[in-house]
Enzyme design. Structure first.
Site, mmCIF file in Angstrom:
data_model
loop_
_atom_site.group_PDB
_atom_site.id
_atom_site.type_symbol
_atom_site.label_atom_id
_atom_site.label_comp_id
_atom_site.label_asym_id
_atom_site.label_seq_id
_atom_site.Cartn_x
_atom_site.Cartn_y
_atom_site.Cartn_z
ATOM 1 N N ASP A 48 1.378 15.473 15.707
ATOM 2 C CA ASP A 48 1.378 14.001 15.734
ATOM 3 C C ASP A 48 2.063 13.629 14.156
ATOM 4 O O ASP A 48 1.769 14.180 13.203
ATOM 5 C CB ASP A 48 0.091 13.604 16.087
ATOM 6 C CG ASP A 48 0.130 12.159 15.925
ATOM 7 O OD1 ASP A 48 1.046 11.453 16.465
ATOM 8 O OD2 ASP A 48 -0.811 11.278 15.129
ATOM 9 N N MET A 93 -3.665 19.568 12.096
ATOM 10 C CA MET A 93 -3.335 20.238 13.539
ATOM 11 C C MET A 93 -2.583 19.415 14.377
ATOM 12 O O MET A 93 -2.406 18.176 14.510
ATOM 13 C CB MET A 93 -4.690 20.540 14.047
ATOM 14 C CG MET A 93 -4.521 21.270 15.059
ATOM 15 S SD MET A 93 -6.512 21.864 15.588
ATOM 16 C CE MET A 93 -7.124 20.339 16.040
ATOM 17 N N SER A 127 -4.465 14.689 9.212
ATOM 18 C CA SER A 127 -5.505 14.901 10.236
ATOM 19 C C SER A 127 -6.453 16.063 9.450
ATOM 20 O O SER A 127 -7.061 15.659 8.739
ATOM 21 C CB SER A 127 -4.690 15.564 11.712
ATOM 22 O OG SER A 127 -5.823 15.851 12.368
ATOM 23 N N THR A 128 -6.429 17.118 10.206
ATOM 24 C CA THR A 128 -7.365 18.194 9.746
ATOM 25 C C THR A 128 -7.145 18.532 8.160
ATOM 26 O O THR A 128 -6.016 18.490 7.687
ATOM 27 C CB THR A 128 -7.418 19.581 10.422
ATOM 28 O OG1 THR A 128 -7.153 19.160 11.801
ATOM 29 C CG2 THR A 128 -8.356 20.441 10.088
ATOM 30 N N HIS A 132 -6.600 11.009 11.496
ATOM 31 C CA HIS A 132 -7.248 11.195 12.623
ATOM 32 C C HIS A 132 -8.818 11.290 12.411
ATOM 33 O O HIS A 132 -9.316 12.220 11.644
ATOM 34 C CB HIS A 132 -6.778 12.639 13.313
ATOM 35 C CG HIS A 132 -5.298 12.491 13.837
ATOM 36 N ND1 HIS A 132 -4.894 13.609 14.016
ATOM 37 C CD2 HIS A 132 -4.470 11.377 14.171
ATOM 38 C CE1 HIS A 132 -3.405 13.379 14.286
ATOM 39 N NE2 HIS A 132 -3.363 12.128 14.536
#
Length: 364
Positions: free
Chosen positions: A305, A302, A183-184, A209
């Site tokens: 998930d 972050m 993600s991030t 993401h």
């Protein structure tokens, strides 16, 4: 007051500046120290007081947000949140900003902006807190990324898309694969990993993401940099050596078996862990249909998930890896996976490509 996260908002919309300021003002531990209608005004205010986090639009007068971001990263690297519309004309610009070092993105609509920002207040606050903790030194510097905004709604698990269960008994296969969730900071991390893989690498399935319209551009960019083929996944695509399939923004991606071969299924559905695509959905499907024939990797991001999904892969006999804290931009998803005992190994980003190739060699 000294311990508060100091935020500056740079956006030519007075409404955005007002509403985001009001949202953040309600939060203990966050202080909006300044707002500016364009980057030129922002530069003047930065001389007086430098923030911990910047929230920046893309299309602004006198200087665009990307040029401003590059200036910031050159002079004094600071966590930057891009707050931008998903209008197709601006999608490439927003992606370029992520590639230039923005740590996350909040997507705002063209219409209904005030109600959207108010409804998404929890996500804005979470983005600011995560950005303040971001490890900018972990951002790979390409030769010279995103957490997707999720509305404040119930946090569903992978059960909402794919039923839990033990690995499904099917025809034996010697095919193996690699599943990655991030993600991030993941756009930069994936580039650092995938560009180091030869075309002989096992097939790869990836959830990053990212909003709609961004995944196709991201895949296209990586495809031009990598020896392996990288593309946005289409329903029914086969997972095969030398190919990486990236889940489309706004859709879940699951692994399926077709005889002795693996392919992906791209489906709609509710947000899982407030994300679509969700890493947990992909990892659960890999646990279910590949079992011990897979390597699972969870990288910078972050939230949590993918943590439970990686544990399911681990329990199904897959090998599992988590990126270490020092090399993560945000040590959220890997941290949660490690806490669950889901990771066989914890390693820095620069060791992950070799781990993938070692697994590939063991599969031959």
């Amino acid at each position: 007051m000294a311990d508060k996260i100091k935020v500056m908002i740079v956006d030519d919309s007075a409404l955005v500046r007002q509403v985001v300021s009001q949202v953040l003002a309600k939060e203990p531990g966050i202080e909006v120290i300044a707002t500016a209608s364009d980057p030129v005004f922002a530069v003047d205010k930065l001389r007086a007081c430098w923030p911990d986090v910047l929230i920046v639009d893309i299309e602004m007068p006198r200087m665009d947000g990307i040029s401003f971001l590059r200036k910031i990263m050159t002079e004094r690297p600071t966590p930057v949140i891009i707050c931008s519309s998903l209008a197709e004309s601006g999608a490439q610009a927003t992606f370029d900003a992520m590639a230039a070092g923005a740590v996350t993105i909040i997507t705002k609509p063209k219409a209904g902006l005030k109600s959207f920002l108010e409804d998404a207040s929890n996500d804005i606050v979470q983005a600011v807190r995560a950005a303040a903790r971001a490890n900018l030194r972990a951002l790979p510097r390409p030769g010279s990324n995103a957490a997707v905004n999720a509305l404040n709604r119930p946090k569903l698990t992978a059960d909402a898309v794919i039923a839990p269960g033990m690995p499904t008994a099917m025809a034996r296969t010697t095919e193996q694969l690699i599943a990655i969730g991030t993600s991030t900071g993941g756009t930069q991390a994936l580039e650092a990993v995938l560009t180091r893989l030869p075309a002989t690498c096992l097939g790869i399935v990836i959830v990053q993401h990212m909003p709609e319209k961004f995944t196709a551009m991201f895949a296209e960019r990586l495809n031009g940099l990598c020896d392996i083929e990288v593309r946005e996944a289409r329903n029914g695509d086969r997972v095969m050596p030398g190919r990486a399939l990236i889940a489309p923004g706004g859709r879940h991606m699951m692994l399926k078996r077709s005889g002795a071969q693996y392919q992906v299924e791209v489906v709609d559905g509710p947000l899982v862990n407030r994300h679509k695509p969700s890493v947990d959905v992909l990892f659960r499907s890999v646990a279910k249909f590949a079992g011990s024939n897979a390597l699972g990797i969870i990288m910078t991001g972050m939230g949590d998930d993918g943590a439970r999904g990686l544990k399911e892969m681990h329990d199904a006999g897959a090998r599992t890896v988590a990126q270490d804290e020092a090399s993560c931009v945000v040590f959220g998803m890997p941290k949660e996976a490690i806490k669950l005992g889901a990771a066989d190994q914890v390693m820095p980003l620069d060791k992950i490509p070799e781990a993938m190739m070692s697994y590939t060699r063991s599969a031959l």
